[in-house]
Write a protein that holds these residues in place. Structure first.
Motif, PDB file in Angstrom:
ATOM      1  N   VAL A 220      22.386  31.592  30.958  1.00 34.24           N
ATOM      2  CA  VAL A 220      22.355  32.277  32.259  1.00 34.24           C
ATOM      3  C   VAL A 220      23.666  33.024  32.495  1.00 34.24           C
ATOM      4  N   THR A 221      24.774  32.427  32.081  1.00 31.85           N
ATOM      5  CA  THR A 221      26.080  33.090  32.253  1.00 31.85           C
ATOM      6  C   THR A 221      26.142  34.390  31.469  1.00 31.85           C
ATOM      7  N   ALA A 222      25.692  34.350  30.205  1.00 36.35           N
ATOM      8  CA  ALA A 222      25.717  35.556  29.365  1.00 36.35           C
ATOM      9  C   ALA A 222      24.837  36.655  29.958  1.00 36.35           C
ATOM     10  N   GLN A 223      23.648  36.271  30.416  1.00 28.93           N
ATOM     11  CA  GLN A 223      22.718  37.248  30.986  1.00 28.93           C
ATOM     12  C   GLN A 223      23.267  37.817  32.296  1.00 28.93           C
ATOM     13  N   THR A 224      23.897  36.968  33.107  1.00 28.09           N
ATOM     14  CA  THR A 224      24.428  37.390  34.403  1.00 28.09           C
ATOM     15  C   THR A 224      25.593  38.359  34.235  1.00 28.09           C
ATOM     16  N   LYS A 225      26.448  38.115  33.255  1.00 23.54           N
ATOM     17  CA  LYS A 225      27.579  39.016  33.002  1.00 23.54           C
ATOM     18  C   LYS A 225      27.079  40.431  32.716  1.00 23.54           C
ATOM     19  N   LYS A 226      25.972  40.521  31.984  1.00 18.70           N
ATOM     20  CA  LYS A 226      25.399  41.831  31.659  1.00 18.70           C
ATOM     21  C   LYS A 226      24.751  42.482  32.875  1.00 18.70           C
ATOM     22  N   ALA A 227      23.967  41.686  33.594  1.00 21.22           N
ATOM     23  CA  ALA A 227      23.113  42.236  34.661  1.00 21.22           C
ATOM     24  C   ALA A 227      23.860  42.522  35.956  1.00 21.22           C
ATOM     25  N   THR A 228      25.009  41.895  36.180  1.00 22.26           N
ATOM     26  CA  THR A 228      25.672  42.020  37.489  1.00 22.26           C
ATOM     27  C   THR A 228      27.084  42.577  37.368  1.00 22.26           C
ATOM     28  N   ARG A 229      27.263  43.495  36.419  1.00 21.18           N
ATOM     29  CA  ARG A 229      28.582  44.112  36.231  1.00 21.18           C
ATOM     30  C   ARG A 229      29.071  44.722  37.544  1.00 21.18           C
ATOM     31  N   LEU A 498      34.935  69.902  33.002  1.00 26.05           N
ATOM     32  CA  LEU A 498      34.453  70.269  31.669  1.00 26.05           C
ATOM     33  C   LEU A 498      35.073  71.608  31.256  1.00 26.05           C
ATOM     34  N   LEU A 499      35.126  72.537  32.183  1.00 29.93           N
ATOM     35  CA  LEU A 499      35.724  73.852  31.917  1.00 29.93           C
ATOM     36  C   LEU A 499      37.214  73.703  31.599  1.00 29.93           C
ATOM     37  N   GLU A 500      37.875  72.728  32.257  1.00 28.80           N
ATOM     38  CA  GLU A 500      39.316  72.550  32.091  1.00 28.80           C
ATOM     39  C   GLU A 500      39.673  71.721  30.855  1.00 28.80           C
ATOM     40  N   GLY A 501      38.677  71.146  30.157  1.00 28.61           N
ATOM     41  CA  GLY A 501      38.989  70.448  28.919  1.00 28.61           C
ATOM     42  C   GLY A 501      38.491  69.025  28.804  1.00 28.61           C
ATOM     43  N   ALA A 502      37.927  68.473  29.875  1.00 27.81           N
ATOM     44  CA  ALA A 502      37.345  67.125  29.776  1.00 27.81           C
ATOM     45  C   ALA A 502      36.033  67.200  29.008  1.00 27.81           C
ATOM     46  N   THR A 503      35.569  66.085  28.504  1.00 27.19           N
ATOM     47  CA  THR A 503      34.275  66.053  27.813  1.00 27.19           C
ATOM     48  C   THR A 503      33.231  65.437  28.747  1.00 27.19           C
ATOM     49  N   PRO A 504      31.955  65.792  28.553  1.00 24.26           N
ATOM     50  CA  PRO A 504      30.917  65.181  29.395  1.00 24.26           C
ATOM     51  C   PRO A 504      30.941  63.657  29.315  1.00 24.26           C
ATOM     52  N   GLU A 505      31.175  63.123  28.093  1.00 21.10           N
ATOM     53  CA  GLU A 505      31.138  61.665  27.942  1.00 21.10           C
ATOM     54  C   GLU A 505      32.310  60.988  28.653  1.00 21.10           C
ATOM     55  N   GLN A 506      33.482  61.655  28.715  1.00 17.13           N
ATOM     56  CA  GLN A 506      34.620  61.064  29.437  1.00 17.13           C
ATOM     57  C   GLN A 506      34.320  61.012  30.934  1.00 17.13           C
ATOM     58  N   VAL A 507      33.827  62.121  31.479  1.00 22.55           N
ATOM     59  CA  VAL A 507      33.514  62.167  32.907  1.00 22.55           C
ATOM     60  C   VAL A 507      32.437  61.133  33.244  1.00 22.55           C
ATOM     61  N   ASP A 508      31.394  61.092  32.435  1.00 25.25           N
ATOM     62  CA  ASP A 508      30.303  60.134  32.684  1.00 25.25           C
ATOM     63  C   ASP A 508      30.795  58.694  32.578  1.00 25.25           C
ATOM     64  N   ARG A 509      31.672  58.421  31.611  1.00 24.77           N
ATOM     65  CA  ARG A 509      32.190  57.053  31.461  1.00 24.77           C
ATOM     66  C   ARG A 509      32.968  56.615  32.702  1.00 24.77           C
ATOM     67  N   VAL A 510      33.815  57.492  33.227  1.00 17.41           N
ATOM     68  CA  VAL A 510      34.611  57.146  34.413  1.00 17.41           C
ATOM     69  C   VAL A 510      33.703  56.803  35.586  1.00 17.41           C
ATOM     70  N   LEU A 511      32.653  57.585  35.777  1.00 14.92           N
ATOM     71  CA  LEU A 511      31.771  57.358  36.929  1.00 14.92           C
ATOM     72  C   LEU A 511      30.868  56.154  36.730  1.00 14.92           C
ATOM     73  N   THR A 512      30.452  55.878  35.499  1.00 16.19           N
ATOM     74  CA  THR A 512      29.632  54.675  35.277  1.00 16.19           C
ATOM     75  C   THR A 512      30.492  53.418  35.347  1.00 16.19           C
ATOM     76  N   GLU A 513      31.737  53.516  34.904  1.00 12.57           N
ATOM     77  CA  GLU A 513      32.641  52.370  35.056  1.00 12.57           C
ATOM     78  C   GLU A 513      32.927  52.109  36.531  1.00 12.57           C
ATOM     79  N   PHE A 514      32.926  53.151  37.333  1.00 14.86           N
ATOM     80  CA  PHE A 514      33.077  53.001  38.783  1.00 14.86           C
ATOM     81  C   PHE A 514      31.870  52.269  39.371  1.00 14.86           C
ATOM     82  N   GLY A 515      30.705  52.426  38.723  1.00 10.52           N
ATOM     83  CA  GLY A 515      29.513  51.717  39.192  1.00 10.52           C
ATOM     84  C   GLY A 515      28.288  52.581  39.411  1.00 10.52           C
ATOM     85  N   MET A 516      28.421  53.900  39.185  1.00 10.80           N
ATOM     86  CA  MET A 516      27.239  54.754  39.320  1.00 10.80           C
ATOM     87  C   MET A 516      26.262  54.449  38.175  1.00 10.80           C
ATOM     88  N   PRO A 517      24.949  54.535  38.438  1.00 11.15           N
ATOM     89  CA  PRO A 517      23.971  54.192  37.391  1.00 11.15           C
ATOM     90  C   PRO A 517      24.047  55.117  36.184  1.00 11.15           C
TER      91      PRO A 517
END
Length: 708
Positions: A220-229, A498-517
């Motif tokens: 349950v602990t392992a599953q909860t860590k994944k599901a409730t980040r 993106l125009l200034e030099g960031a990559t789509p994956e970097q921008v997406d990672r920051v926002l998903t780490e923030f908690g966006m789906p």
């Protein structure tokens, strides 16, 4: 009314049984009055020699909804609920909880502290505290495992989901077939109590941590860590339950109390409790009152049988309301109805509906190709192509065929409802009902009041939303209303980065780490990049002063990279897969566009810059919306973003998050990047007047009242 009848807990003795009946509508929240009433009732029963047994029950169709969380903010909390439960559990006469309806949170904890529990087969109980960012704090994590198995206990406490009582045979001593049998079954049960079985204290049950039990905890602990980040409380719930197996009962209670306070003092708990109240507050608006008449909605029409129209229709069919769907071509109509049936059939395959329910809902749906067939509907919702001329043509036609008093609604996501209303002779009957896609799944409904929309129509639509199980938020008219207006700067900054030099994956990672789906580039690909392209084309007068606005996104669409549906967008996609694959061609397009537009690309774009420019811009737009009165209160914006855009509930919504971070910090960070980015910063990152004002005053969005 006598004083006795006016109490939160009625006390009565009959044939040697003292009955304590909670009667505090609507849900017997365990307020101070109820807690005092329970303690006084137990003491009176113990001091009465004629009383042989005590029953704790409710006069309402619910046993108790749990703690009165309005008390969390302070005041006299004595006696605390654990004191009440200690008094019940240590009573020297048998105490029987009789549940005529659900028991949640503290309500279930009351029942668990009683010596016996009786209910009926169709009932449900639960410990939903985790949804408020906390854990059961009155012994729930210690008593439930002593009565139910470890897997069930953990699932109930960690997920907070209601559980059928028939799955809890160890918790309930008697489960009646029907609620109407409870009284006679309780009498028989009380008569059958023998002295040796009269008092069964849950606290006296001892538990041990076996290898098998430890295995359940680990899984349950392992599953909860994944599901409730991102959430704090779920793992603390597991820790508290573990204490039931490793500590003596009293020490387990102390451990639960310590963990409870750890949870209470987190931004997650503040956010989740804020959202709990925000959702309820969304329905309290000043645009109508209890004397405002409400129109009857018994027959609905939907214009457009596409994906959105079909999804909207399903909401009404699910609620038992007949729907007529209109398409000008028979082929489109048949396709739309077939798609709805397919959706229902898929639900039936998953066991969510019976075949009988599928047929009964489909029977409520009919189709037509003639506007004349809409002459008797009470509400019509237009869900056609997002173009003003098309919408106005539809509304002009509806004005001619619909009966007086019919509500004419548009599902537009961005267009001006006031202008749409000019196509009719009855602007007071015109309103926006902005459903979110997929409309049969998403809980949010933006109810958009136009300048002339009547209070009667607003009230009818807000009440109707509840009937079709939507969370309605009332908003005003502007481009994109609240949700889509705020998502515009969010997407704008992502694309500029993106125009200034960031990559789509970097921008997406920051926002998903923030908690966006999902991040903004993945979201754009899923929705279709061509949608944003057409919106930009229609808004040239507002964005033409910035030739670089959406430049990379425009090039992607012009190259046929429309997102997931074409297999290429900001990312590439394998056939049949939704997994985004980074594509160097996108970075090359961004580099070419930057050179063409004279924008210098940088390799030093950090995660903080991405978060501030994307998320704080969204918050800044929310502040402007609040100041303009488009949203009545900041909590309404939070409800829209959690339910409409997947904003993490453990942050409470963008405006609650801003309050938690501190408006001074939001302002400082935003102005830092505004100044660093020169002309672009001045153009787009200027803090709103309200953000500046509240930050300077040390205020918050939550406390702001536009009418004050």
């Amino acid at each position: 009314m006598t004083e006795m009848e006016n109490k939160a807990v009625e006390y009565a003795v009959q044939q040697g049984v003292a009955t304590l009946t909670m009667q505090s509508a609507p849900v017997n929240a365990l307020s101070r009055a109820i807690r005092i009433g329970l303690i006084e009732g137990i003491e009176s029963a113990l001091n009465d020699a004629s009383v042989k047994a005590i029953v704790v029950t409710s006069s309402l169709p619910i046993f108790s909804g749990g703690a009165d969380i309005s008390e969390f903010s302070g005041g006299d909390l004595s006696p605390m609920l654990p004191e009440v439960l200690d008094k019940i559990e240590n009573a020297t006469k048998p105490v029987v909880a009789v549940l005529p309806g659900p028991a949640f949170g503290g309500g279930l904890e009351v029942a668990l502290a009683c010596h016996h529990r009786i209910t009926f087969a169709g009932n449900k109980v639960g410990l939903p505290e985790v949804n408020l960012g906390i854990l059961p704090g009155a012994g729930g994590t210690q008593r439930l495992p002593r009565l139910a198995d470890v897997q069930t206990s953990l699932e109930m406490i960690v997920t907070g989901k209601p559980t059928s009582v028939v799955k809890l045979p160890g918790v309930f001593d008697k489960i009646s077939d029907k609620p109407e049998h409870l009284l006679e079954d309780t009498k028989a049960y009380l008569q059958g109590l023998t002295p040796d079985k009269a008092i069964k204290r849950t606290c006296d049950i001892s538990l041990t941590m076996t290898d098998e039990t430890k295995g359940v905890f680990d899984a349950v602990t392992a599953q909860t860590k994944k599901a409730t980040r991102g959430f704090f409380a779920p793992l603390k719930c597991i820790e508290a339950v573990r204490g039931a197996y490793t500590l003596a009962f009293d020490d387990g209670l102390k451990n639960e109390g310590k963990l409870f306070m750890e949870c209470m003092n987190t931004p997650q708990a503040r956010a989740q409790q804020h959202f709990f109240f925000a959702e309820r507050a969304a329905g309290h608006v000043s645009d109508f009152d209890k004397n405002t008449p409400e129109r009857s909605i018994e027959k609905v029409a939907i214009i457009g049988a596409g994906t959105m129209g079909g999804g909207i229709a399903m909401n009404f069919a699910n609620a038992g309301i007949p729907v007529t769907m209109l398409e000008l071509k028979e082929e489109a109509l048949e396709k739309g109805l077939a798609l709805i049936r397919k959706n229902y059939e898929n639900s039936a395959k998953k066991g969510k509906l019976t075949q009988e329910q599928v047929e009964s809902r489909m029977a409520l749906l009919s189709g037509t190709t003639s506007y004349d067939d809409l002459s008797d509907v009470d509400l019509v919702i237009e869900a056609v192509f997002e173009k003003m001329e098309v919408k106005k043509t539809v509304f002009s036609t509806l004005d001619k065929v619909c009966k007086p008093g019919a509500i004419l609604a548009s599902n537009t996501s961005t267009l001006d409802i006031d202008e749409i209303a000019t196509a009719t002779s009855r602007p007071e009957d015109v309103i926006g009902l902005h459903f979110f896609s997929p409309a049969n799944v998403m809980k949010l409904l933006e109810v958009v009041k136009a300048e002339k929309t009547s209070a009667e129509v607003i009230k009818t639509c807000m009440k109707m939303a509840k009937r079709i199980r939507k969370v309605a938020v009332l908003v005003g008219v502007c481009f994109g209303f609240v949700g889509n207006r705020m998502i515009e700067p969010y997407g704008r900054e992502a694309n500029r980065l993106l125009l200034e030099g960031a990559t789509p994956e970097q921008v997406d990672r920051v926002l998903t780490e923030f908690g966006m789906p999902m991040g903004p580039f993945t979201m754009g690909d899923m929705a279709g990049l061509d949608i944003g392209y057409y919106v930009r084309q229609s808004r040239q007068e507002h964005i033409s002063h910035d030739p670089a606005y959406g430049a990379v996104a425009d090039r992607l669409v012009e190259k046929g990279r429309n997102g997931l549906k074409t297999g290429r967008g900001a990312y590439n996609y394998e056939p049949g897969s939704r997994v985004p694959i980074p594509d160097p061609e996108v970075l090359e397009i961004a580099k070419q566009e930057a050179e063409r537009l004279g924008v210098q690309q940088r390799s030093d774009i950090c995660d903080e810059e991405i978060l501030v420019r994307v998320m704080y811009s969204l918050i800044n737009e929310g502040a402007a919306i609040l100041e303009e009165g488009i949203a009545a209160k900041s909590s309404d914006i939070d409800v829209i973003y959690v339910y409409g855009y997947g904003f993490p509930v453990y942050r409470g919504g963008p405006m609650q998050y801003a309050d938690e971070v501190g408006l001074g910090t939001i302002l400082d960070k935003l102005t830092t990047y505004r100044d660093q980015l020169g002309e672009y910063g001045k153009m787009w990152l200027e803090p709103s007047d309200l953000l500046v004002k509240l930050a300077q005053e040390g205020g918050s969005f939550r406390s702001y009242n536009a009418k004050a």
